[in-house]
Scaffold this active site. Structure first.
Site, PDB file in Angstrom:
ATOM      1  CG  HIS A 114      37.808  35.713  50.289  1.00 48.05           C
ATOM      2  ND1 HIS A 114      38.082  35.645  48.936  1.00 48.05           N
ATOM      3  CD2 HIS A 114      37.809  34.427  50.736  1.00 48.05           C
ATOM      4  CE1 HIS A 114      38.237  34.384  48.582  1.00 48.05           C
ATOM      5  NE2 HIS A 114      38.084  33.617  49.648  1.00 48.05           N
ATOM      6  CB  CYS A 115      40.261  41.056  48.748  1.00 54.86           C
ATOM      7  SG  CYS A 115      38.582  41.105  48.107  1.00 54.86           S
TER       8      CYS A 115
END
Length: 344
Positions: A333-334
């Site tokens: 996600h990052c």
């Protein structure tokens, strides 16, 4: 104008990422660096099976990126140092009252609180650059913030942590009310749920000081997926227990009590640096799919896929090994940022 950030479950126009370049995050030595390049490329190539991918590439890495990435992936050259697109890039929003309107919130980025080790001055300009490439209307913000520090349900509610949004290295002297007002202006939220902190590992020298996208996310309005550390030997066992108790007592913008679904951590407690923060919460939604973090533990990875498939019905869940990404301070996600689809 009434800007609003859609839930990540909404349809995407594309996914934005940034390709690694040499520096402190990538690491030293050719073997270490190659592992980093390969991890980012694997995520991008997997996402490209579901939706278009746009990759910002430092000119020094253009040839390598073209060689390692699927030919469908669109490259945009720009100088960069950090390559966590969720944090250095813009947060995309829409205006439901204006068909076709796409906005890009350009937060202030200072390397997660301007630590001495961070190299962030080049990537601090990517919010503007990516917004321009996406042909979005730029929405400047004076708030020091990162996309990994917030999660919305698309229905007026946003999850944040106190240790990020009120970090004196980011927003000295800021109050909850001021932060909430800026989130309302830029994201269209009307209810902010303040978690006291994030996961244990995120507070070391190279952490973000508690990004929410490592610990909790909305799978749908009224439902939160929460990192669960079942082993009492790990400090996150207590952290996640406290967070669950809080969330079960919260309501969202629509007045609903929250349902909390545990997403258990793999039974891997440590690496060579200490307690790990391996989290399946740090997945990313794509059109008709979910890209899940894998940690090389077959049973735990499979359990996470089952939970995610139930939480996001109708989506195909694919696991991508995320160990090399987590070794550098984050997860899938990052390193991604969705651009929502807008209707003309």
């Amino acid at each position: 104008m009434a800007w609003s950030m859609p839930a990540e479950t909404a349809r995407h126009e594309r996914m934005w990422m940034a390709f690694p370049r040499e520096g402190i995050t990538l690491g030293e030595g050719s073997e270490t660096q190659e592992a980093g390049y390969a991890a980012w490329a694997a995520v991008a190539n997997t996402i490209a099976e579901f939706e278009p991918v746009s990759m910002v590439v430092d000119p020094s890495q253009a040839a390598r990126a073209r060689r390692m990435l699927d030919s469908s992936i669109e490259l945009h050259e720009a100088p960069l140092d950090e390559f966590w697109m969720r944090d250095v890039g813009p947060t995309f929003v829409v205006d439901p009252e204006r068909p076709g309107a796409l906005g890009a919130v350009d937060w202030v980025f200072n390397g997660w609180g301007a630590p001495e080790w961070a190299e962030w001055q080049l990537s601090a300009k990517l919010g503007d650059f990516v917004g321009e490439q996406a042909k979005a209307e730029l929405i400047p913000s004076g708030l020091v913030a990162e996309g990994g520090g917030l999660h919305v349900d698309g229905d007026g509610t946003v999850l944040v942590t106190e240790t990020v949004q009120l970090d004196p290295r980011r927003n000295p002297g800021a109050t909850r009310e001021e932060v909430e007002a800026e989130l309302a202006r830029t994201l269209g939220t009307t209810k902010t749920i303040w978690l006291p902190r994030g996961l244990w590992r995120d507070y070391d020298a190279f952490g973000t000081n508690g990004h929410v996208d490592m610990v909790a996310t909305f799978s749908s309005p009224g439902t939160v997926l929460l990192h669960h550390q079942p082993d009492p030997q790990h400090p996150d066992h207590l952290v996640t227990r406290v967070l669950k108790e809080q969330l079960l007592g919260e309501t969202d913008a629509a007045g609903r009590s929250l349902q909390v679904i545990d997403l258990p951590a793999p039974p891997i407690l440590r690496d060579h640096e200490g307690f790990v923060d391996y989290s399946y919460v740090n997945h990313v939604l794509v059109n008709d799919g979910v890209i899940a973090c894998g940690f090389g533990h077959e049973q735990a990875d499979a359990t996470a896929r089952e939970i995610l498939a139930e939480a996001y019905p109708g989506r195909r869940v694919v696991t991508v090994n995320a160990l090399e990404i987590f070794a550098r301070g984050g997860g899938i996600h990052c390193i991604t940022q969705q651009q929502p689809e807008v209707k003309a």
